[in-house]
Design an enzyme around this catalytic site. Structure first.
Site, PDB file in Angstrom:
ATOM      1  N   GLY A 209    -118.463  13.767 -15.256  1.00 34.60           N
ATOM      2  CA  GLY A 209    -118.216  14.389 -16.563  1.00 34.60           C
ATOM      3  C   GLY A 209    -117.592  15.760 -16.391  1.00 34.60           C
ATOM      4  N   ASN A 210    -117.664  16.577 -17.419  1.00 35.80           N
ATOM      5  CA  ASN A 210    -117.153  17.948 -17.326  1.00 35.80           C
ATOM      6  C   ASN A 210    -117.945  18.853 -18.255  1.00 35.80           C
ATOM      7  OD1 ASN A 210    -115.746  17.996 -19.997  1.00 35.80           O
ATOM      8  ND2 ASN A 210    -114.603  16.320 -19.039  1.00 35.80           N
ATOM      9  N   TYR A 211    -117.600  20.128 -18.249  1.00 30.70           N
ATOM     10  CA  TYR A 211    -118.414  21.125 -18.960  1.00 30.70           C
ATOM     11  C   TYR A 211    -118.114  21.238 -20.459  1.00 30.70           C
ATOM     12  CZ  TYR A 211    -119.806  22.847 -14.359  1.00 30.70           C
ATOM     13  OH  TYR A 211    -120.322  22.956 -13.107  1.00 30.70           O
ATOM     14  N   ALA A 277    -112.180  16.622 -23.930  1.00 24.83           N
ATOM     15  CA  ALA A 277    -111.839  16.820 -22.520  1.00 24.83           C
ATOM     16  C   ALA A 277    -112.134  15.492 -21.829  1.00 24.83           C
ATOM     17  CB  ALA A 277    -112.681  17.942 -21.936  1.00 24.83           C
TER      18      ALA A 277
END
Ligand code: C5P
Length: 406
Positions: A209-211, A277
């Protein structure tokens, strides 16, 4: 731009800036609005109801009922009557009460009953304004979909100079006029928004995943809905919620699911804003059961490329549809943003640079540059809700340019 026939509740709290509310009331009436003044008990210490009722040609409401006749003043009816409510000046105390639902006077009960958009113009001493509790209350009110008309920096009643001067009445009228004009344009428009990260399964308990927090996409959904648009928000996994009940939220996890949801909605929408994102890669073979540390060598996870949702929609775009993308860049920001605008067949791209403090993932603020094929406009650091308003304004302006060319 006029406010002809608009029903406006003007809420006045007890601060020295209440003297400016008289000019504000006059300007609203001059612009054609029908104004109902609601004043707090403290407000009446600064400005008399006689002046306000003479200018608005309506009795000023302050108490829950008229003392000698017992006539009940219905805040519920007022809330339903209004096309918008503007609270100017909004004091620290009233801001706190509004944020936490402490309904101990007519202004707060009216605020809590208002179904229309609410504009809040704070006015107070610079230290009160800067205090974390005031700031937290304002952000809370903003998260409920209220519009904050930020105070100016200038000379204050305390004799000090700083941020806390209520915005000038002329500017407040402009904000309301702009709001009604853009509501006319956005009313009934169908808008698709993606938000948050995507999670790509490695096994049943792990993901790539990402932030991304989803805050920018959620703020955009609230902003579009507050202007009358029909919003579908396709959201990756985030811990946010939407306060406007008219936003339809569709929760997804992976890029593939997000693409499927977007392809389903895109043919019917006027505007699509790709704020998510999206993970660029996903594990090629997600494991059906948890990968155990004890039983194997360090695992090698083979990745496959995820679909580019924005580019897929860009290729399917029909005349009249607007497609907006985001670019989060660390270097060569302008070149990269323009390259994405062209490659994904976008109409507009919103650039945030990781080099700008307060911009990007997780923060409550953002600093953006908005590009179309013909234009570029840089904006200062603002709250994500204010950035959302700038983006929606830019979409409306660009839409008007496009339709005048056709
Ligand atoms: O190529 P890049 O990821 O920088 O592009 C960012 C823009 O493209 C954003 O609008 C993002 O939502 C969108 N995007 C997408 N699908 C992807 C990757 C990015 O829709 N797989």
């Amino acid at each position: 731009m006029s406010l002809q026939g608009k029903h406006i509740i003007l809420g006045i709290c007890g601060g020295i800036a209440a003297y400016k509310s008289v000019s504000l009331l006059r300007l609203l009436v001059k612009a054609g609005a029908e104004v109902q003044v609601v004043i707090t008990p403290a407000g009446k210490e600064f400005i008399t109801p006689v002046t306000l009722s003479a200018l608005s040609q309506k009795p000023v409401v302050s108490e829950f009922f008229t003392a000698n006749t017992g006539e009940w003043h219905s805040h519920v009816d007022l809330g339903l009557w209004a096309d918008c409510m503007v609270i100017a000046p909004a004091t620290a105390s009233s801001i706190g009460k509004m944020a936490h639902g402490i309904a101990d006077n007519m202004l707060i009960t009216t605020y809590l009953s208002a179904k229309s958009p609410v504009f809040i113009a704070p006015a107070m001493d610079l230290d009160m304004m800067a205090h974390p509790s005031t700031q937290a209350n304002l952000r809370l009110l903003e998260s409920y979909g209220n519009h904050i008309i930020e105070p100016e920096v200038g000379y204050l009643a305390s004799g000090l100079t700083g941020k806390g001067r209520m915005e000038e009445p002329e500017r407040i009228v402009e904000v309301l006029q702009k709001h009604f004009a853009s509501t006319e344009t956005m009313k009934g428009k169908k808008v698709l928004i993606t938000a948050g990260p995507t999670h790509e399964k490695i096994d049943p308990v792990r993901f790539i995943g990402n932030y991304s927090s989803g805050k920018m996409g959620y703020a955009l959904a609230e902003e579009c809905a507050s202007r009358g648009a029909e919003v579908t928000l396709v959201s990756g996994p985030v811990s946010l919620s939407i306060s406007n009940p008219s936003v339809k939220v569709e929760k997804v996890e992976s890029a593939k699911q997000m693409l499927a949801a977007c392809q389903n909605h895109f043919p019917a929408v006027d505007v699509a804003i790709m704020c998510a994102a999206v993970a660029d890669y996903a594990p090629a073979h997600p494991a059906d059961s948890k990968i155990k540390r004890e039983h194997q060598e360090v695992p090698v996870i083979e990745l496959v490329k995820n679909p580019d949702i924005a580019a897929t929609l860009g290729a399917a775009k029909k005349p009249g549809q607007q497609l907006v993308g985001f670019a989060l860049e660390t270097d060569h920001e302008f070149d990269n943003a323009l390259e994405k605008l062209a490659r994904k067949n976008l109409d507009m791209i919103v650039l945030n640079s990781m080099r700008d403090r307060g911009a990007g993932f997780g923060t409550d603020t953002n600093k953006v540059t908005i590009f179309t094929r013909e234009s570029r406009k840089e904006y200062p650091l603002k709250s994500k809700r204010e950035v959302a308003a700038d983006i929606v304004d830019a979409i409306i302006n660009h839409g008007c340019e496009l339709s005048s060319e056709q």
